[in-house]
Design an enzyme around this catalytic site. Sequence first.
Site, PDB file in Angstrom:
ATOM      1  N   HIS A  92       0.823  -1.218   0.000  1.00  0.00           N
ATOM      2  CA  HIS A  92       0.000   0.000   0.000  1.00  0.00           C
ATOM      3  C   HIS A  92       0.851   1.260   0.000  1.00  0.00           C
ATOM      4  O   HIS A  92       2.073   1.211   0.167  1.00  0.00           O
ATOM      5  CB  HIS A  92      -0.974   0.001   1.182  1.00  0.00           C
ATOM      6  CG  HIS A  92      -0.358  -0.068   2.537  1.00  0.00           C
ATOM      7  ND1 HIS A  92       0.469   0.906   3.056  1.00  0.00           N
ATOM      8  CD2 HIS A  92      -0.457  -1.015   3.508  1.00  0.00           C
ATOM      9  CE1 HIS A  92       0.826   0.581   4.288  1.00  0.00           C
ATOM     10  NE2 HIS A  92       0.297  -0.594   4.577  1.00  0.00           N
ATOM     11  N   CYS A 109       2.804  -4.853   6.659  1.00  0.00           N
ATOM     12  CA  CYS A 109       2.593  -4.630   5.234  1.00  0.00           C
ATOM     13  C   CYS A 109       3.869  -4.143   4.561  1.00  0.00           C
ATOM     14  O   CYS A 109       4.885  -3.919   5.204  1.00  0.00           O
ATOM     15  CB  CYS A 109       1.480  -3.597   5.033  1.00  0.00           C
ATOM     16  SG  CYS A 109      -0.131  -4.150   5.636  1.00  0.00           S
TER      17      CYS A 109
END
Length: 134
Positions: A92, A109
């Site tokens: 992301h 992430c």
Amino acid sequence: MTQIVVQKSQRRMFLLHNQEVLKAYDIGLGFSPEGHKQVEGDGRTPEGMYFIDRRNPNSNYHLSIGISYPNPADRAFAETLGKSPGGDIFIHGRPWKDRKGGRDWTAGCIAVTDREMEDIYAMVRNGTPIVITP
């Protein structure tokens, strides 16, 4: 074949078509980047072979594409510890509220710039393999 290769120790991610590197990115990882993600909350980014399995155009982190963690082996290992393996691991962008954080600031992430995430989101399809190395 298109694939993604992440080299955690180098903080680099590569988009490849066969063996040709199409794009390379500097990345941020989980706040505890050493080692394979094992349980929810450990701040680690997974290591191993996964797939891109979902897309979120309305992500709080600009755009995001999901990684298929946990796989059956990840779930089984966490179960032996009596814990959850965690989940919701994505590639992301980086929202404004997290701009001043260090390089490794996510909960597990893989982070890139918002502009880079726009390119990645357009180029990568569900089912694309992702190999994450230590």
